[in-house]
Design a protein around this motif. Structure first.
Motif, PDB file in Angstrom:
ATOM      1  N   THR A   1     -17.274  -9.744  46.279  1.00 51.86           N
ATOM      2  CA  THR A   1     -19.084  -9.838  45.994  1.00 51.86           C
ATOM      3  C   THR A   1     -19.360 -10.239  44.246  1.00 51.86           C
ATOM      4  N   VAL A   2     -18.820 -10.087  43.454  1.00 45.11           N
ATOM      5  CA  VAL A   2     -18.733 -10.669  42.367  1.00 45.11           C
ATOM      6  C   VAL A   2     -18.425 -12.438  42.694  1.00 45.11           C
ATOM      7  N   ASP A   3     -17.705 -12.728  43.739  1.00 44.34           N
ATOM      8  CA  ASP A   3     -17.288 -14.504  44.062  1.00 44.34           C
ATOM      9  C   ASP A   3     -18.315 -14.791  44.691  1.00 44.34           C
ATOM     10  N   GLY A   4     -19.271 -14.442  45.809  1.00 43.58           N
ATOM     11  CA  GLY A   4     -20.371 -14.144  46.277  1.00 43.58           C
ATOM     12  C   GLY A   4     -21.991 -15.089  45.786  1.00 43.58           C
ATOM     13  N   GLY A   5     -21.562 -13.864  44.313  1.00 41.02           N
ATOM     14  CA  GLY A   5     -22.923 -13.915  43.992  1.00 41.02           C
ATOM     15  C   GLY A   5     -23.543 -12.512  44.662  1.00 41.02           C
ATOM     16  N   ASP A   6     -23.989 -12.233  45.267  1.00 36.91           N
ATOM     17  CA  ASP A   6     -24.778 -11.402  46.358  1.00 36.91           C
ATOM     18  C   ASP A   6     -24.229  -9.684  45.901  1.00 36.91           C
ATOM     19  N   CYS A   7     -24.971  -9.279  44.925  1.00 38.15           N
ATOM     20  CA  CYS A   7     -24.820  -8.064  44.669  1.00 38.15           C
ATOM     21  C   CYS A   7     -26.588  -7.113  45.757  1.00 38.15           C
ATOM     22  N   THR A   8     -26.525  -7.698  46.474  1.00 37.35           N
ATOM     23  CA  THR A   8     -27.672  -6.922  47.088  1.00 37.35           C
ATOM     24  C   THR A   8     -27.765  -6.551  48.325  1.00 37.35           C
ATOM     25  N   THR A   9     -26.403  -6.302  48.594  1.00 37.83           N
ATOM     26  CA  THR A   9     -25.802  -5.685  49.992  1.00 37.83           C
ATOM     27  C   THR A   9     -25.170  -4.208  49.797  1.00 37.83           C
TER      28      THR A   9
ATOM     29  N   GLU B   1     -22.544   1.824  29.658  1.00 37.44           N
ATOM     30  CA  GLU B   1     -23.270   0.662  29.151  1.00 37.44           C
ATOM     31  C   GLU B   1     -23.763  -0.520  29.670  1.00 37.44           C
ATOM     32  N   LEU B   2     -22.510  -1.439  30.789  1.00 36.63           N
ATOM     33  CA  LEU B   2     -23.060  -1.577  31.241  1.00 36.63           C
ATOM     34  C   LEU B   2     -23.533  -1.826  32.500  1.00 36.63           C
ATOM     35  N   ARG B   3     -23.812  -0.928  32.953  1.00 40.73           N
ATOM     36  CA  ARG B   3     -24.372  -0.495  34.762  1.00 40.73           C
ATOM     37  C   ARG B   3     -25.930   0.280  34.314  1.00 40.73           C
ATOM     38  N   ARG B   4     -26.051   0.556  32.999  1.00 41.24           N
ATOM     39  CA  ARG B   4     -27.019   0.844  32.472  1.00 41.24           C
ATOM     40  C   ARG B   4     -28.073  -0.815  32.196  1.00 41.24           C
ATOM     41  N   ARG B   5     -27.378  -1.720  31.157  1.00 36.10           N
ATOM     42  CA  ARG B   5     -27.862  -2.559  31.540  1.00 36.10           C
ATOM     43  C   ARG B   5     -28.595  -3.735  32.966  1.00 36.10           C
TER      44      ARG B   5
ATOM     45  N   ILE C   1     -22.766  -4.986  37.633  1.00 36.47           N
ATOM     46  CA  ILE C   1     -22.470  -4.504  36.266  1.00 36.47           C
ATOM     47  C   ILE C   1     -21.946  -5.693  35.267  1.00 36.47           C
ATOM     48  N   VAL C   2     -20.737  -6.301  35.956  1.00 40.37           N
ATOM     49  CA  VAL C   2     -19.636  -7.405  35.931  1.00 40.37           C
ATOM     50  C   VAL C   2     -20.332  -8.637  35.206  1.00 40.37           C
ATOM     51  N   GLU C   3     -21.799  -8.894  35.945  1.00 45.30           N
ATOM     52  CA  GLU C   3     -22.965  -9.914  34.977  1.00 45.30           C
ATOM     53  C   GLU C   3     -23.294  -9.624  33.341  1.00 45.30           C
ATOM     54  N   SER C   4     -23.212  -8.009  33.233  1.00 46.39           N
ATOM     55  CA  SER C   4     -23.362  -7.488  32.454  1.00 46.39           C
ATOM     56  C   SER C   4     -22.476  -8.385  30.765  1.00 46.39           C
TER      57      SER C   4
ATOM     58  N   VAL D   1     -23.644 -12.222  26.467  1.00 45.42           N
ATOM     59  CA  VAL D   1     -24.074 -11.416  25.684  1.00 45.42           C
ATOM     60  C   VAL D   1     -25.655 -11.812  25.290  1.00 45.42           C
ATOM     61  N   ARG D   2     -25.178 -13.040  24.855  1.00 45.68           N
ATOM     62  CA  ARG D   2     -26.694 -13.740  23.709  1.00 45.68           C
ATOM     63  C   ARG D   2     -28.037 -14.495  24.900  1.00 45.68           C
ATOM     64  N   SER D   3     -27.895 -14.038  26.496  1.00 43.31           N
ATOM     65  CA  SER D   3     -28.990 -14.805  27.319  1.00 43.31           C
ATOM     66  C   SER D   3     -29.970 -13.139  27.456  1.00 43.31           C
ATOM     67  N   ASP D   4     -29.381 -12.039  26.514  1.00 43.91           N
ATOM     68  CA  ASP D   4     -29.784 -10.900  26.990  1.00 43.91           C
ATOM     69  C   ASP D   4     -30.559 -10.794  25.791  1.00 43.91           C
ATOM     70  N   ARG D   5     -30.980 -11.372  24.892  1.00 44.68           N
ATOM     71  CA  ARG D   5     -31.817 -10.935  23.349  1.00 44.68           C
ATOM     72  C   ARG D   5     -32.972 -12.342  23.901  1.00 44.68           C
TER      73      ARG D   5
END
Length: 80
Positions: free
Chosen positions: A11-19, A51-55, A69-72, A76-80
């Motif tokens: 899923t992560v490698d494919g980049g589609d977490c919508t399913t 925390e990763l899930r919540r983000r 959650i891997v995206e978290s 992290v600089r992109s979250d600010r």
């Protein structure tokens, strides 16, 4: 939990977490954290995952797969 690592990696490698298999909205770990504290078990590892899930939920991805959650963990600089 480790039994899903192979599928999560796809899923992560494919980049589609919508399913969603297990959506982030349904994966709140708060009760597990509370139970850990009540039993005298350090909740730090579970709290970190929560925390990763919540983000991701706060970023609008609650309906997506837990693997999101891997995206978290990305820059992290992109979250600010």
């Amino acid at each position: 939990m480790t039994g899903t690592f192979t599928e999560d990696a796809r899923t992560v490698d494919g980049g589609d977490c919508t399913t969603a298999g297990q959506s982030l909205d349904w994966s709140d770990l708060g009760l597990l954290i509370r139970a850990s504290v009540e039993q005298g078990v350090d909740p730090a590892p579970v709290a970190m995952v929560e925390e990763l899930r919540r983000r991701q939920v706060e970023a609008g991805h609650g309906g997506e797969d837990f693997a999101r959650i891997v995206e978290s963990l990305r820059d992290v600089r992109s979250d600010r």
